[in-house]
Write a protein that holds these residues in place. Structure first.
Motif, PDB file in Angstrom:
ATOM      1  N   LEU A  30      43.481  32.934  47.156  1.00  0.00           N
ATOM      2  CA  LEU A  30      44.315  32.060  47.978  1.00  0.00           C
ATOM      3  C   LEU A  30      44.165  32.380  49.458  1.00  0.00           C
ATOM      4  O   LEU A  30      44.071  31.475  50.298  1.00  0.00           O
ATOM      5  CB  LEU A  30      45.784  32.188  47.544  1.00  0.00           C
ATOM      6  N   VAL A  31      44.145  33.649  49.803  1.00  0.00           N
ATOM      7  CA  VAL A  31      44.002  34.039  51.205  1.00  0.00           C
ATOM      8  C   VAL A  31      42.643  33.601  51.735  1.00  0.00           C
ATOM      9  O   VAL A  31      42.540  33.038  52.843  1.00  0.00           O
ATOM     10  CB  VAL A  31      44.201  35.558  51.377  1.00  0.00           C
ATOM     11  N   GLU A  32      41.594  33.828  50.971  1.00  0.00           N
ATOM     12  CA  GLU A  32      40.261  33.418  51.418  1.00  0.00           C
ATOM     13  C   GLU A  32      40.175  31.904  51.592  1.00  0.00           C
ATOM     14  O   GLU A  32      39.541  31.406  52.536  1.00  0.00           O
ATOM     15  CB  GLU A  32      39.199  33.903  50.438  1.00  0.00           C
ATOM     16  N   LEU A  42      48.923  33.804  58.593  1.00  0.00           N
ATOM     17  CA  LEU A  42      49.445  33.920  57.230  1.00  0.00           C
ATOM     18  C   LEU A  42      50.757  34.697  57.256  1.00  0.00           C
ATOM     19  O   LEU A  42      50.890  35.679  57.988  1.00  0.00           O
ATOM     20  CB  LEU A  42      48.445  34.653  56.340  1.00  0.00           C
ATOM     21  N   VAL A  43      51.701  34.260  56.420  1.00  0.00           N
ATOM     22  CA  VAL A  43      52.959  34.982  56.233  1.00  0.00           C
ATOM     23  C   VAL A  43      53.073  35.401  54.773  1.00  0.00           C
ATOM     24  O   VAL A  43      53.399  34.583  53.917  1.00  0.00           O
ATOM     25  CB  VAL A  43      54.182  34.135  56.621  1.00  0.00           C
ATOM     26  N   VAL A  67      46.980  41.959  54.790  1.00  0.00           N
ATOM     27  CA  VAL A  67      46.346  42.507  55.995  1.00  0.00           C
ATOM     28  C   VAL A  67      44.915  42.935  55.698  1.00  0.00           C
ATOM     29  O   VAL A  67      43.988  42.664  56.480  1.00  0.00           O
ATOM     30  CB  VAL A  67      47.168  43.688  56.542  1.00  0.00           C
ATOM     31  N   THR A  68      44.713  43.579  54.560  1.00  0.00           N
ATOM     32  CA  THR A  68      43.381  44.070  54.197  1.00  0.00           C
ATOM     33  C   THR A  68      42.403  42.922  53.991  1.00  0.00           C
ATOM     34  O   THR A  68      41.259  42.950  54.486  1.00  0.00           O
ATOM     35  CB  THR A  68      43.462  44.925  52.925  1.00  0.00           C
ATOM     36  N   ILE A  69      42.825  41.884  53.259  1.00  0.00           N
ATOM     37  CA  ILE A  69      41.938  40.754  52.981  1.00  0.00           C
ATOM     38  C   ILE A  69      41.646  39.972  54.265  1.00  0.00           C
ATOM     39  O   ILE A  69      40.502  39.595  54.531  1.00  0.00           O
ATOM     40  CB  ILE A  69      42.549  39.833  51.912  1.00  0.00           C
ATOM     41  N   ALA A  70      42.669  39.744  55.064  1.00  0.00           N
ATOM     42  CA  ALA A  70      42.481  38.985  56.303  1.00  0.00           C
ATOM     43  C   ALA A  70      41.542  39.713  57.249  1.00  0.00           C
ATOM     44  O   ALA A  70      40.748  39.082  57.956  1.00  0.00           O
ATOM     45  CB  ALA A  70      43.819  38.725  56.973  1.00  0.00           C
ATOM     46  N   ALA A  71      41.634  41.028  57.294  1.00  0.00           N
ATOM     47  CA  ALA A  71      40.698  41.863  58.066  1.00  0.00           C
ATOM     48  C   ALA A  71      40.533  41.386  59.510  1.00  0.00           C
ATOM     49  O   ALA A  71      39.423  41.357  60.033  1.00  0.00           O
ATOM     50  CB  ALA A  71      39.343  41.926  57.353  1.00  0.00           C
ATOM     51  N   GLY A  72      41.635  40.971  60.115  1.00  0.00           N
ATOM     52  CA  GLY A  72      41.594  40.580  61.509  1.00  0.00           C
ATOM     53  C   GLY A  72      41.095  39.177  61.784  1.00  0.00           C
ATOM     54  O   GLY A  72      41.022  38.755  62.936  1.00  0.00           O
ATOM     55  N   GLY A  99      49.303  47.433  59.689  1.00  0.00           N
ATOM     56  CA  GLY A  99      48.484  46.653  60.602  1.00  0.00           C
ATOM     57  C   GLY A  99      48.832  45.189  60.746  1.00  0.00           C
ATOM     58  O   GLY A  99      48.018  44.417  61.276  1.00  0.00           O
ATOM     59  N   ALA A 100      50.035  44.779  60.333  1.00  0.00           N
ATOM     60  CA  ALA A 100      50.447  43.390  60.549  1.00  0.00           C
ATOM     61  C   ALA A 100      50.599  43.124  62.037  1.00  0.00           C
ATOM     62  O   ALA A 100      50.868  44.027  62.833  1.00  0.00           O
ATOM     63  CB  ALA A 100      51.757  43.096  59.817  1.00  0.00           C
ATOM     64  N   ASP A 101      50.439  41.870  62.421  1.00  0.00           N
ATOM     65  CA  ASP A 101      50.506  41.484  63.831  1.00  0.00           C
ATOM     66  C   ASP A 101      51.930  41.235  64.305  1.00  0.00           C
ATOM     67  O   ASP A 101      52.201  41.269  65.509  1.00  0.00           O
ATOM     68  CB  ASP A 101      49.669  40.232  64.062  1.00  0.00           C
ATOM     69  N   ALA A 102      52.835  40.950  63.376  1.00  0.00           N
ATOM     70  CA  ALA A 102      54.232  40.669  63.725  1.00  0.00           C
ATOM     71  C   ALA A 102      55.046  40.720  62.444  1.00  0.00           C
ATOM     72  O   ALA A 102      54.497  40.801  61.329  1.00  0.00           O
ATOM     73  CB  ALA A 102      54.372  39.316  64.404  1.00  0.00           C
TER      74      ALA A 102
END
Length: 294
Positions: A30-32, A42-43, A67-72, A99-102
């Motif tokens: 789903l994330v990909e 993504l939330v 966070v890991t899958i999104a990898a920035g 490592g979340a952005d917010a």
């Protein structure tokens, strides 16, 4: 106006379940899919992620996995709401650690604090952890409404950077743009009124619909951002049936049903939520077809 920190289509992710457990492989798919569709963020572990029923270790795992899958590649805004301030601080601290952005912090539900209590709650979180905080106001679920004046007070805090407004009240973005001087990102949390919210000063939508139709939601936003209101309105009209169909039963069950129809995850939700009722499935199917998804 200062450029927003967070904008665009930000998907309030479902949490796929199978046999009572988080389905991590389905979550990765789903994330990909979201990233490939061009969403802007993504939330994990918001309302749509069933944060109220997942165990604390599951909550943390889903945030870390996202966070890991999104990898920035896209921003990750971790859901971190709780009924007690100290518990919310723990979740925000964890979000920062992984490592979340917010952090997206919903108003404390059930205990119905006063406006003074809400302000102190958010200020305590913002002081405790150096991670951008996005307010989340959804009174239909929490039983408490974060007043405009309270939002204005909180917007003055340098660590509180925006709000997800799920009220559908079209007067609010105009009032906030007129009364909040600081850089402060106004985001809709209500898909049916998201385009209107942006027209009145919002910078994006934290969306349930984009779980199912991410490309279409991105197209709507990009048309609006380019000043092509006619195209944005055409996308909105194409999606309006789906916006509404995804709330014909207890959310996120309809979104999970739709994603199951697309072969992306199981329909399973966690009690006290129940699977989508058979009676409303034809309406969801029709909305998927009208939106060009199914």
């Amino acid at each position: 106006m200062t450029a927003p920190l967070f904008k665009g289509v930000i998907t309030a992710l479902i949490t796929p379940l199978r046999d009572g457990n988080v389905d991590e492989s389905a979550f990765e798919r789903l994330v990909e899919r979201q990233i490939a569709a061009g969403v802007h963020g993504l939330v994990p572990m918001g309302t749509t992620g069933e944060s109220a029923t997942l165990h604390p270790d599951e909550h943390r795992r889903v945030v870390e996995l996202c966070v890991t899958i999104a990898a920035g590649r896209v921003r990750v805004i971790a859901g971190a709401g709780a009924t007690a301030t100290d518990k919310a601080i723990e979740l925000v601290r964890h979000a920062k650690t992984v490592g979340a952005d917010a952090a997206l912090v919903v108003t404390p539900y059930y205990n119905r604090p006063s406006q003074a209590g809400l302000a102190l709650h958010y200020e305590a979180i913002a002081e405790a952890v150096q991670l951008p905080v996005i307010l989340y106001n959804v009174p239909s679920r929490t039983g408490v409404d974060l007043a405009n004046e309270t939002v204005a007070r909180l917007a003055a805090h340098p660590n509180i950077v925006g709000i997800k407004d799920a009220t559908g009240d079209m007067a609010r973005p105009s009032w906030m743009r007129a009364n909040i001087d600081a850089a402060f990102d106004l985001m809709s949390g209500d898909d049916p009124s998201g385009l209107g919210h942006m027209a009145l000063g919002g910078v994006g939508v934290i969306s349930v619909t984009s779980n199912v139709a991410p490309e279409a939601m991105v197209a709507l936003y990009e048309a609006f951002a380019a000043g092509d209101l006619a195209t944005a309105r055409a996308w909105q009209e194409r999606l309006i049936g789906l916006h509404r169909a995804l709330f014909l039963d207890n959310s996120p069950a309809p979104a999970k049903y739709a994603l199951a129809r697309l072969g992306l995850c199981a329909e399973e939700v966690r009690l006290p939520l129940s699977p989508t009722a058979d009676a409303v499935k034809p309406a969801i199917d029709s909305a998927l077809a009208a939106a060009g998804v199914l």
